[in-house]
Motif scaffolding. Structure first.
Motif, PDB file in Angstrom:
ATOM      1  N   THR A  13      -7.696   5.442   3.000  1.00  0.00           N
ATOM      2  CA  THR A  13      -6.708   6.499   3.225  1.00  0.00           C
ATOM      3  C   THR A  13      -6.841   7.554   2.141  1.00  0.00           C
ATOM      4  OG1 THR A  13      -4.931   5.548   1.874  1.00  0.00           O
ATOM      5  CG2 THR A  13      -5.034   4.844   4.164  1.00  0.00           C
ATOM      6  N   TYR A  62      -2.551   2.529   9.004  1.00  0.00           N
ATOM      7  CA  TYR A  62      -2.733   3.459   7.892  1.00  0.00           C
ATOM      8  C   TYR A  62      -4.208   3.757   7.607  1.00  0.00           C
ATOM      9  CZ  TYR A  62       2.153   2.414   7.222  1.00  0.00           C
ATOM     10  OH  TYR A  62       3.506   2.262   7.432  1.00  0.00           O
ATOM     11  N   GLN A  65      -6.142   7.495   7.476  1.00  0.00           N
ATOM     12  CA  GLN A  65      -5.034   8.427   7.640  1.00  0.00           C
ATOM     13  C   GLN A  65      -4.793   9.173   6.326  1.00  0.00           C
ATOM     14  OE1 GLN A  65      -3.556   8.918  10.677  1.00  0.00           O
ATOM     15  NE2 GLN A  65      -5.138   7.467  11.341  1.00  0.00           N
ATOM     16  N   ILE A  67      -1.788  10.248   3.912  1.00  0.00           N
ATOM     17  CA  ILE A  67      -0.416   9.837   3.617  1.00  0.00           C
ATOM     18  C   ILE A  67       0.119  10.754   2.524  1.00  0.00           C
ATOM     19  CG2 ILE A  67       1.093   7.946   2.939  1.00  0.00           C
ATOM     20  CD1 ILE A  67      -1.142   6.008   3.755  1.00  0.00           C
ATOM     21  N   ILE A  85       0.761  10.964   7.932  1.00  0.00           N
ATOM     22  CA  ILE A  85       1.843   9.995   7.772  1.00  0.00           C
ATOM     23  C   ILE A  85       2.630  10.430   6.553  1.00  0.00           C
ATOM     24  CG2 ILE A  85       2.413   7.604   7.214  1.00  0.00           C
ATOM     25  CD1 ILE A  85      -0.123   6.797   8.759  1.00  0.00           C
ATOM     26  N   THR A  87       5.906   9.882   3.762  1.00  0.00           N
ATOM     27  CA  THR A  87       6.693   8.852   3.094  1.00  0.00           C
ATOM     28  C   THR A  87       7.886   9.494   2.397  1.00  0.00           C
ATOM     29  OG1 THR A  87       5.304   9.049   1.109  1.00  0.00           O
ATOM     30  CG2 THR A  87       4.690   7.354   2.704  1.00  0.00           C
ATOM     31  N   ILE A  96       3.762   2.283  -0.979  1.00  0.00           N
ATOM     32  CA  ILE A  96       2.987   1.811   0.169  1.00  0.00           C
ATOM     33  C   ILE A  96       3.233   0.310   0.379  1.00  0.00           C
ATOM     34  CG2 ILE A  96       0.672   1.486   1.119  1.00  0.00           C
ATOM     35  CD1 ILE A  96       1.646   4.429   1.100  1.00  0.00           C
TER      36      ILE A  96
END
Length: 134
Positions: A13, A62, A65, A67, A85, A87, A96
């Motif tokens: 990621t 995930y 991706q 993030i 994505i 958070t 995470i």
């Protein structure tokens, strides 16, 4: 009968830390290693606590991706070209780990699996990880 299982999954990621002063403030990638310990009562018919493949699927969403913190100004720009994505805070290994643990609990609730996640580790490099314990 209570049993414990362990599963390791690797994902790739990219992320950046919006509120960090240093190299990690730049968008960059990692090969993350996620280690999950689960405990609970196995299904009486199958004697399986939770299918290892299901754990891999939960973490696998995930993989490959981007993030980012939901407040990161890069989110709308990148979303023009690629999914992101988000958070609720900087996507550190600590956060995470917490998010993946909650994802696992949600899947267990949905599928009626009686399991807990007493420990989870998220490695963002071979020498650096975050560990959550219940």
């Amino acid at each position: 009968m209570k049993v414990g299982i362990y599963k390791e999954v690797q994902i790739d990621t990219s992320h950046r830390l919006l509120h960090y002063k240093g190299k990690c403030a730049n968008l960059h990638g990692h090969r993350w290693k996620v280690e999950v310990w689960m405990e609970g009562e196995p299904d009486p018919a199958t004697q399986i606590l939770i299918d290892y493949t299901l754990i891999k699927q939960v973490i696998g969403k995930y993989d490959h991706q981007i993030i980012l913190n939901q407040d990161d100004p890069m989110v709308p720009c990148i979303r023009k070209f690629n999914p992101v994505i988000t958070t609720p805070g900087d996507p550190t290994s600590e956060l995470i780990a917490s998010i993946i643990r909650e994802d696992l609990y949600a899947v267990c609730r949905e599928q009626g699996i009686k399991a807990t996640v007493p420990k989870i580790r998220v490695w963002e490099s071979p020498t650096s990880c975050a560990e959550l314990k219940e």
